[in-house]
Design an enzyme around this catalytic site. Sequence first.
Site, PDB file in Angstrom:
ATOM      1  N   LEU A  19       0.850  -1.201   0.000  1.00 26.69           N
ATOM      2  CA  LEU A  19       0.000   0.000   0.000  1.00 26.69           C
ATOM      3  C   LEU A  19       0.879   1.241   0.000  1.00 26.69           C
ATOM      4  O   LEU A  19       1.788   1.352   0.822  1.00 26.69           O
ATOM      5  CB  LEU A  19      -0.880   0.011   1.260  1.00 26.69           C
ATOM      6  CG  LEU A  19      -1.905  -1.137   1.357  1.00 26.69           C
ATOM      7  CD1 LEU A  19      -2.393  -1.304   2.776  1.00 26.69           C
ATOM      8  CD2 LEU A  19      -3.072  -0.901   0.417  1.00 26.69           C
ATOM      9  N   HIS A  20       0.608   2.160  -0.915  1.00 30.95           N
ATOM     10  CA  HIS A  20       1.388   3.401  -0.903  1.00 30.95           C
ATOM     11  C   HIS A  20       0.652   4.591  -1.494  1.00 30.95           C
ATOM     12  O   HIS A  20       1.185   5.684  -1.542  1.00 30.95           O
ATOM     13  CB  HIS A  20       2.696   3.202  -1.677  1.00 30.95           C
ATOM     14  CG  HIS A  20       2.477   3.128  -3.153  1.00 30.95           C
ATOM     15  ND1 HIS A  20       2.122   1.967  -3.780  1.00 30.95           N
ATOM     16  CD2 HIS A  20       2.524   4.079  -4.115  1.00 30.95           C
ATOM     17  CE1 HIS A  20       1.976   2.198  -5.066  1.00 30.95           C
ATOM     18  NE2 HIS A  20       2.201   3.468  -5.313  1.00 30.95           N
TER      19      HIS A  20
END
Length: 384
Positions: A208-209
């Site tokens: 996740l980013h």
Amino acid sequence: MSRNLKFISVVGARPNFMKVAPLHRAFRNIEGVRHLIVHTGQHYDENMSKVFFDDLELPKPDIYLGVGSGSHAEQTARIMIEFEKVLLKERPDLVIVVGDVNSTIACSLTAAKLQVPVAHVEAGLRSFDRTMPEELNRIVTDALSDFLFVTEEVGVENLIHEGLAEEKVFLVGDVMVDSLVTYCEKAKASRVKSALGVTPKAYTLVTLHRPSNVDDRLNLGKILEILERIEKYGTIIFPIHPRTRKRIEEFGLMDHFQTVKGLLLAEPLGYLDFMNLMMDARLVMTDSGGIQEETFFFNVPCLTLRDTTERPATVADGTNVLAGLDVERVAGLTAECYGGKWKSSRVPDILDGRAAERIAEVLLNAFGKKEAVMSGGNIKESDK
Ligand code: UD1
């Protein structure tokens, strides 16, 4: 023989390297074409950049701009200033940009203003969410490009709908899949699972980013809740992107993340190790664009923690499900996945590992090297 051509491919951020590697392999075998790689330095950490050059057997970049981080305007502007110098010195026949990162828009705009033709690889993808910086990068880059290389049918429709000339658009497949095909066997040999102590199909892999997920404390809190809800299914491997780590620390949530049972917080992984873990994951949870396509290709269940996707085929024909940050929905879908219930992928024929060859062929034809012929999977010139 006709005069030599000089093509410059731009890489900047992690998702660019696996897209340029197959292009480099295709051009390397063509006499009369010089292919230079320019690295903007948007990503600069060893594990966000150098490891990919090693894993993908890419040569050291010919030119490194070293622009580093900054606000979007700062980063984009710095890349433009440095890339303009490169173009004025090198005078290439073509600039090739891939994907949708800030390096993509910065270099395509710089080239277009100097009237250097631009080829955009992975053109036409749209999430229709203009709050995503990548969506703006895609729209502008496509509008400026002379060659639009598209991965899936809907991309062609999007471009035509935006009024772009049909003769610029080429449906060629996905260079990212070329890299999966090339390196799949090598990735299988990685020892990463035994190093992490996990067994096939018994873990969830999380990446996740996206700013919308990780720059907001409330949303990071929901991500934490999701991890707590799924810890009962066993190991969760979470290689943390630098942006995400920074935010978790800023919001003072690291201690809380570390209390999640079975959560392995890892540094960003190299290409081969990550591919190895992805191929054997029970479930992949992500907000990445590329990973949706990679899990589609490998027929691995994928839960995308976003409300939109720029790759609708992965949902319509593949293993991808959009779940947003709806904790209940994610928990329910995870239960289904671990219960053995999930849809399978129908991978289209065009995802065959030969997109870069098709791109090379189009470009050689366009630049008047019509005698280029396919030979043994490589393109060679016959008009020496
Ligand atoms: C960028 C791309 C995104 C892509 C992602 C993959 C844009 C607009 N976004 O997002 O499309 O999916 O890369 O990783 O181009 N940082 C480091 N070390 C690094 C790189 C970044 O510490 O090697 C830090 C930076 O200081 C910055 C943050 O991570 O604060 C974000 O980096 P940035 O390049 O702005 O965008 P990404 O979030 O990585």
